[in-house]
Design a protein around this motif. Structure first.
Motif, PDB file in Angstrom:
ATOM      1  N   VAL A  95      38.067  38.030  35.739  1.00 52.92           N
ATOM      2  CA  VAL A  95      37.062  37.829  36.783  1.00 52.92           C
ATOM      3  C   VAL A  95      36.304  39.126  37.054  1.00 52.92           C
ATOM      4  N   LEU A  96      37.002  40.258  37.030  1.00 51.29           N
ATOM      5  CA  LEU A  96      36.328  41.543  37.244  1.00 51.29           C
ATOM      6  C   LEU A  96      35.315  41.824  36.137  1.00 51.29           C
ATOM      7  N   TYR A  97      35.698  41.562  34.899  1.00 50.83           N
ATOM      8  CA  TYR A  97      34.761  41.758  33.787  1.00 50.83           C
ATOM      9  C   TYR A  97      33.555  40.822  33.921  1.00 50.83           C
ATOM     10  N   LEU A  98      33.819  39.569  34.263  1.00 53.50           N
ATOM     11  CA  LEU A  98      32.716  38.620  34.426  1.00 53.50           C
ATOM     12  C   LEU A  98      31.836  38.982  35.609  1.00 53.50           C
ATOM     13  N   SER A 100      31.146  42.062  36.507  1.00 51.80           N
ATOM     14  CA  SER A 100      30.275  43.126  35.999  1.00 51.80           C
ATOM     15  C   SER A 100      29.163  42.560  35.126  1.00 51.80           C
ATOM     16  N   ILE A 101      29.488  41.545  34.336  1.00 50.03           N
ATOM     17  CA  ILE A 101      28.452  40.886  33.533  1.00 50.03           C
ATOM     18  C   ILE A 101      27.436  40.204  34.437  1.00 50.03           C
ATOM     19  N   ALA A 102      27.914  39.599  35.530  1.00 51.13           N
ATOM     20  CA  ALA A 102      26.998  38.969  36.487  1.00 51.13           C
ATOM     21  C   ALA A 102      26.066  40.002  37.108  1.00 51.13           C
ATOM     22  N   TRP A 122      25.416  31.062  38.287  1.00 45.52           N
ATOM     23  CA  TRP A 122      26.359  29.984  38.008  1.00 45.52           C
ATOM     24  C   TRP A 122      26.891  29.352  39.275  1.00 45.52           C
ATOM     25  N   ASN A 123      26.774  30.073  40.377  1.00 46.67           N
ATOM     26  CA  ASN A 123      27.326  29.602  41.640  1.00 46.67           C
ATOM     27  C   ASN A 123      26.330  29.892  42.744  1.00 46.67           C
ATOM     28  N   ASP A 130      31.283  35.420  43.044  1.00 46.76           N
ATOM     29  CA  ASP A 130      30.961  33.996  43.095  1.00 46.76           C
ATOM     30  C   ASP A 130      30.292  33.547  41.802  1.00 46.76           C
ATOM     31  N   ASP A 131      29.395  34.390  41.306  1.00 48.90           N
ATOM     32  CA  ASP A 131      28.709  34.074  40.058  1.00 48.90           C
ATOM     33  C   ASP A 131      29.699  34.047  38.893  1.00 48.90           C
ATOM     34  N   ALA A 132      30.634  35.011  38.890  1.00 49.81           N
ATOM     35  CA  ALA A 132      31.630  35.067  37.819  1.00 49.81           C
ATOM     36  C   ALA A 132      32.537  33.845  37.846  1.00 49.81           C
TER      37      ALA A 132
END
Length: 209
Positions: A95-98, A100-102, A122-123, A130-132
């Motif tokens: 989730v932390l990586y996602l 950062s991608i967000a 995405w959210n 939330d986006d991740a």
């Protein structure tokens, strides 16, 4: 004037190259957490299934079942605890990586007025977390970590822990009193799952703040 012209020209090529590289690194790291979770889950389930098969063979020999179960089942239960703790960690890492991608996607979204439709959220939430979570088809909240690989292993391991104590109670404590053994087993499984959920919820809650 030169600084204003530089801003109007958009981000530099070096910055965009660095951002794209960082996004690639984050995507690779996120894939690594998924691979690790799959490997650890498979290892635990393989150990559990092998132990259960061995128990079936041991039950055919009088006097062998109880010693073998006393050695094998607690060992697999401890392996399940280690696996669950690490699976929670890999889930949080993912989730932390996602997130950062967000954050990078949010930057892409602001590069051009037309970019918003290509880098949509995405959210509906406002934060990067939330986006991740939205990219994983999960909504932030108390139920965010309920359907993870860690939850799957925790349920199986909680049942295993309940079975271990139920057998111990049945054979050594209550002299083959089945209702008492079942009560102990159900209580143990409930306590294990409650403790796991509280721990996992605390870990996920920290990254949602």
């Amino acid at each position: 004037m030169a600084e204003e012209e530089s801003r109007d020209a958009g981000p530099s090529a070096a910055l965009m190259s660095a951002i794209v590289t960082e996004q690639f690194v984050l995507q690779s790291a996120a894939s690594t957490t998924v691979s690790e979770a799959l490997g650890r889950s498979s290892l635990y389930l393989s150990a559990l299934s092998s132990s259960l098969i061995a128990l079936g063979f041991a039950s055919q020999t009088p006097g062998l079942l109880l010693p073998f179960a006393a050695a094998a089942l607690p060992t697999v239960f401890v392996l399940g605890l280690f696996t669950t703790v690490r699976l929670v960690g890999t889930g949080v890492q993912n989730v932390l990586y996602l997130s950062s991608i967000a954050r990078i996607r949010a930057y892409y979204r602001e590069l051009d007025p037309e970019a918003a439709c290509y880098f949509a959220r995405w959210n509906a939430g406002e934060g990067e977390t939330d986006d991740a979570l939205g990219s994983l088809a999960v909504k932030s909240g108390p139920m965010a970590g309920l359907f993870t690989a860690a939850s799957m292993v925790a349920v199986i391991n909680g049942v295993l822990g309940g079975v271990c104590l139920a057998l111990l109670t049945y054979y050594l404590v209550t002299d083959h009193h089945l209702p008492a053994a079942l009560a102990v087993g159900l209580s143990t499984a409930t306590v294990c799952l409650t403790m796991f959920y509280r721990c996992q919820h605390h870990r996920y809650l920290n990254i949602q703040r």
